[in-house]
Design an enzyme around this catalytic site. Structure first.
Site, short mmCIF file in Angstrom:
data_model
loop_
_atom_site.label_atom_id
_atom_site.label_comp_id
_atom_site.label_asym_id
_atom_site.label_seq_id
_atom_site.Cartn_x
_atom_site.Cartn_y
_atom_site.Cartn_z
N GLY A 291 -10.24 27.53 -11.90
CA GLY A 291 -9.54 27.12 -10.68
C GLY A 291 -9.38 28.34 -9.79
N CYS A 365 17.24 30.62 2.04
CA CYS A 365 18.63 31.06 1.90
C CYS A 365 18.95 31.56 0.51
CB CYS A 365 19.53 29.91 2.29
SG CYS A 365 19.31 29.51 4.01
#
Ligand code: LLP
Length: 453
Positions: A291, A365
């Site tokens: 992959g 955040c």
């Protein structure tokens, strides 16, 4: 300074696939995944050629989980590779892309009945069976549909690949596959040989990912040939196919030296041939599932630089500069998950010396730092920053954390740029949401009760 597989153009800007990336950023916005089609195609060819030159029968099966879109599936199909899918969604994508069905293989440690039903009804090449429950389910599905299905048995060869623990899968203590040592693997083969409609074709293993040496693959080859010999001895059955999974690493940073395709092919095929010869076994088809090795270095993420600030720190050099970009862990969770490290280029000054050490901060955040202490050219707000080697496991692992919009993917080739995945919109974010009547202004109607009373 390392440009990897890329170059700087006459204007001093980074160029990928003949496209000036600052133009791509202007046209398609940032963050943006840029995918180099020619590199993927040459990787597919060179990987296949490296094995075909050394072994009589080879199948290369792209591991779709690394990066899969309709366009990518078509490229892989055109290059003559097979594809491995690991979910209903990946299977659906391959089928909708028109991928030749016999060249699709289905993976998963807990396949659903729906996945197996789709695989059998469309007639894919192989299901890689992972556990006894799945064998029973698959037997029931082929019976119901009056069809048959070829299978490989996924085994855990009991080797430790020495990579990040979240991507180590070849050791005995894993959720994947049948253990060889405790007899589960041979029992799975016995049950398959006794069953109608589910046809045993051979063995599979996948030892881990981002491997920078060949040790684990060598160990796996020995273990699987040992099992092939036992299958021959006990049941007089030979294996038509031996699939050794994926795992070959790529260069995220200049100092990493994964084996080249040729080096990898040389080690794997010579080890396999000598193990087969010693055991007196016929050569099975050698299948693999790369992959990352095919797409990792073909992907680059572009960001726009926003706020830059320098803070005092206690260790040398006494300060740290945070360069904030307009994406972060939602488009690349790998630094947070696997401590992955990347390199960068200031795309609009690609030839400038990397004489600064900065930390690239995402905008989520929490301590969302994409790269700590990376060398770069001096940066200012508005610069386009390119993070290299994001072709594998970035787009596919992106999320909407903090309700970020997932970036677009643009495929570049010979100076042309095509959008293959559109940037998500604010509308997309809310598309699947519903607000119950009782939460609407003035709404009174009771919600449907799901309690047991
Ligand atoms: N075959 C099987 C059965 C696999 O599970 C995998 C990857 C592959 C092939 C392809 O492996 P590759 O050639 O790409 O190493 N999200 C992680 C990687 C997870 C790999 C999972 N399996 C990351 O970002 O590093």
């Amino acid at each position: 300074m390392w440009l990897g597989t890329q170059r700087a153009n006459a204007a001093g800007n980074l160029e990928i696939g003949g496209c000036d990336v600052t133009r791509l950023a202007a046209e398609f916005g940032t963050p943006l995944y840029v995918v180099d089609e020619a590199l993927i195609r040459s990787n597919c060819r060179e990987f296949s050629a490296a094995f075909a030159a050394r072994y009589p029968s080879v199948v290369v099966c792209y591991a779709g989980k690394a990066f899969l879109t309709l366009a990518m599936a078509r490229i892989v199909a055109q290059e003559g590779l097979s594809i491995d899918v690991a979910s209903l969604g990946e299977l659906y994508t391959a089928v909708r892309a028109g991928f030749p069905r016999k060249r699709i293989n289905l993976h998963g440690n807990n396949k659903s009945r729906e996945e197996l039903e789709m695989a059998v009804s469309i007639g894919i090449g192989h299901v890689i069976v992972d556990n006894f429950l799945e064998i029973e389910m698959l037997q029931a599905v082929v019976r119901e549909q009056h069809k048959s299905m070829n299978v490989l048995v996924r085994c855990t060869p009991g080797v430790d690949p020495h990579t990040h623990k979240f991507i180590s899968t070849g050791q005995a203590d894993t959720k994947f596959g049948f253990n060889i040592k405790d007899g589960s693997a041979i029992e799975a083969v016995r049950r398959l040989l006794a069953s109608d409609g589910v046809v045993f074709d051979g063995l599979h293993c996948h030892v881990g990912s981002q491997l920078l040496d060949t040790q684990a693959h060598e160990g796996a080859v020995d273990a699987l040939v040992g099992l092939m010999a036992e299958i021959e001895r006990r049941f007089g059955q030979s294996c038509k196919m031996l699939n050794i999974g994926g795992g070959l690493g790529v260069r995220y940073t200049e100092d990493q030296r994964p084996p080249s395709y040729d080096e990898f092919a040389e080690v794997v095929t010579s080890r396999l041939k000598s193990a087969l010869d010693r055991a007196g076994l016929k050569y099975p088809t050698l299948a693999q599932e790369p992959g990352r090795a095919l797409v990792g270095e073909a992907g680059t993420t572009l960001y726009t630089v926003g706020s830059i600030k320098t803070v005092p720190i206690t260790e040398a050099p006494g300060h740290r500069t945070y360069v904030s970009v307009d994406g972060g862990m939602s488009d690349n969770p790998r630094p947070q998950l696997y401590d992955a490290v990347y390199q960068v280029i200031v795309a609009n000054r690609a030839t400038e010396k990397h004489d600064q050490i900065v930390s690239i901060a995402g905008k989520h955040c929490e301590t969302d730092v994409l790269i700590w202490n990376v060398a770069a050219a001096a940066m200012k707000t508005g610069d386009i920053l390119a993070v290299q080697t994001t072709g594998a496991y970035n787009h596919g692992m992106a999320s909407n954390y903090n309700r970020f919009l997932r970036p677009a993917v643009v495929l570049v080739n010979d100076g042309a740029a095509d959008l293959v995945v559109e940037r998500e919109t604010l509308r997309d974010l809310l598309r699947k949401e519903r607000v119950p009547q009782r939460l609407r202004a003035g709404g009174q109607r009771r919600s449907r009760s799901l309690s047991a009373k």
